[in-house]
Design a protein around this motif. Sequence first.
Motif, short mmCIF file in Angstrom:
data_model
loop_
_atom_site.label_atom_id
_atom_site.label_comp_id
_atom_site.label_asym_id
_atom_site.label_seq_id
_atom_site.Cartn_x
_atom_site.Cartn_y
_atom_site.Cartn_z
N HIS A 234 52.50 53.49 28.66
CA HIS A 234 52.67 52.07 28.42
C HIS A 234 52.86 51.36 29.76
N ILE A 235 52.00 50.40 30.04
CA ILE A 235 52.08 49.65 31.29
C ILE A 235 52.01 48.17 30.98
N SER A 236 52.39 47.37 31.98
CA SER A 236 52.41 45.92 31.82
C SER A 236 51.17 45.31 32.47
N ALA A 237 50.76 44.18 31.92
CA ALA A 237 49.62 43.43 32.46
C ALA A 237 49.93 41.95 32.32
N GLN A 238 49.07 41.12 32.90
CA GLN A 238 49.27 39.68 32.88
C GLN A 238 47.93 38.98 32.71
N VAL A 239 47.94 37.91 31.93
CA VAL A 239 46.72 37.13 31.72
C VAL A 239 46.40 36.37 33.00
N THR A 240 45.17 36.52 33.48
CA THR A 240 44.74 35.81 34.70
C THR A 240 43.74 34.71 34.39
N ARG A 241 42.88 34.94 33.40
CA ARG A 241 41.86 33.93 33.08
C ARG A 241 41.68 33.84 31.58
N VAL A 242 41.52 32.61 31.08
CA VAL A 242 41.26 32.37 29.67
C VAL A 242 40.03 31.48 29.56
N SER A 243 39.03 31.96 28.85
CA SER A 243 37.83 31.15 28.67
C SER A 243 38.11 30.04 27.66
N THR A 244 37.63 28.86 27.98
CA THR A 244 37.79 27.72 27.05
C THR A 244 36.59 27.56 26.14
N VAL A 245 35.63 28.47 26.25
CA VAL A 245 34.43 28.41 25.43
C VAL A 245 34.52 29.49 24.34
N VAL A 246 34.32 29.10 23.10
CA VAL A 246 34.34 30.02 21.97
C VAL A 246 32.90 30.41 21.64
N ASP A 247 32.66 31.70 21.55
CA ASP A 247 31.32 32.18 21.21
C ASP A 247 31.00 31.80 19.77
N ALA A 248 29.93 31.06 19.60
CA ALA A 248 29.58 30.56 18.26
C ALA A 248 29.18 31.67 17.32
N THR A 249 28.66 32.77 17.84
CA THR A 249 28.21 33.86 16.98
C THR A 249 29.37 34.69 16.46
N SER A 250 30.28 35.09 17.37
CA SER A 250 31.39 35.97 16.98
C SER A 250 32.67 35.22 16.64
N GLY A 251 32.77 33.94 17.06
CA GLY A 251 34.00 33.18 16.83
C GLY A 251 35.17 33.67 17.67
N THR A 252 34.87 34.21 18.85
CA THR A 252 35.92 34.72 19.73
C THR A 252 35.80 34.10 21.12
N PHE A 253 36.86 34.23 21.90
CA PHE A 253 36.85 33.78 23.29
C PHE A 253 37.38 34.90 24.18
N ARG A 254 37.02 34.85 25.46
CA ARG A 254 37.34 35.93 26.40
C ARG A 254 38.65 35.67 27.12
N VAL A 255 39.44 36.74 27.25
CA VAL A 255 40.69 36.70 28.01
C VAL A 255 40.67 37.88 28.98
N VAL A 256 40.96 37.61 30.25
CA VAL A 256 40.96 38.64 31.28
C VAL A 256 42.39 38.93 31.70
N LEU A 257 42.77 40.21 31.67
CA LEU A 257 44.10 40.65 32.06
C LEU A 257 44.03 41.37 33.40
N SER A 258 45.04 41.19 34.22
CA SER A 258 45.12 41.86 35.52
C SER A 258 46.19 42.96 35.43
N ILE A 259 45.83 44.18 35.92
CA ILE A 259 46.73 45.33 35.85
C ILE A 259 46.95 45.89 37.25
N PRO A 260 48.16 45.80 37.80
CA PRO A 260 48.43 46.40 39.12
C PRO A 260 48.25 47.91 39.06
#
Length: 355
Positions: A234-260
């Motif tokens: 179990h390790i910790s991570a942090q959100v670095t980037r959040v996409s503001t665009v929602v994919d119309a096909t899947s209904g999802t958006f991308r979130v990028v986490l940074s892991i030291p």
Amino acid sequence: MNTAKIRIFALLLALPVALFGCGNPSTANSVESEPKETERGVPVEVQKVARGTVRASIQASAILEAEEETDVIARVSGIVEEILVEEGDFVEQGQALVRLESSRYRYSRDQIAAELRGVTQELTRMRQLAGQQMVSTEQVERLQSRHDALSAQLQIAELDLAEAVIRAPISGHIAERFVKTGNMIQAYQQKALFHIVNDTTLRATVNLPEHALANIEAEQEADLELQGVGQNNHISAQVTRVSTVVDATSGTFRVVLSIPNSEQKLRAGMFTRVNLHYAQKHDVVRIPHHALVNIDQASYVFIANENKAQRLAITTGIRENGWIEVTEGLDTGAALIVTGQNTLRNDALLEVIEL
């Protein structure tokens, strides 16, 4: 005689009745003396309601990727003369990886440099003559142009000579080596010489449902559960980037986490489960999720009160795996029924087992 017979007959008839009447009290007493069976309660398990931390999370899965990785290519052509690193080696940015045969680039540079020295001397003399008005300004300008062109050619020749030593564009580990000594390398060819991965910082990209967009923002924390790394998975991570665009096909958006990954115990390509925490409350009343009873879209719990079941209507807040926040209707210290409550009714007699 007849009177005596009648009296005897009447006495015989009365005797069983008297005997039967004498036997009733003893029978009644024997029935009344039997003890009544005690009613047993419903067996339940209880635990004391306490305060604690509850976090609301979204679960997802991802593959770890290197924050930086690149293919190494040659910027000049030549034959590989020496390979200086191998797979698994850590290299610093700018470190030499390969040396190409460079004598042609050196001779070309020296030739241009020699020609430039001659033009520079001639340009100096022409300027002196121009000051005495012995040559035209146009002649000086033409020679100046020739001088500038040779200066540019010399810089290119020096650059080609320097790039005959291929260097690491980023710091990282040599993940793959594709080149061999003696290979003929073409400038800017598509085939890479090495693949370098900088795994001091990894990233995980997850696709979350559209309804979670309002709850996710940069710098939020997440927990990652990894496989194949032993007990400390179990390790910790942090959100670095959040996409503001929602994919119309899947209904999802991308979130990028940074892991030291400064100790480099993790590797790119590992599979991980992600718990992304978008809300967290400390020191709140919380209950195990299995203690909750839902009836007609309302939330209830049962508590043990003097060995009797008492149903309480509650208001719930955020939820974490295994825990639910209770905002109204339940106080700490109550004996919460956590097993057996689904079949209870209000005021039912209980047989309590404390956890």
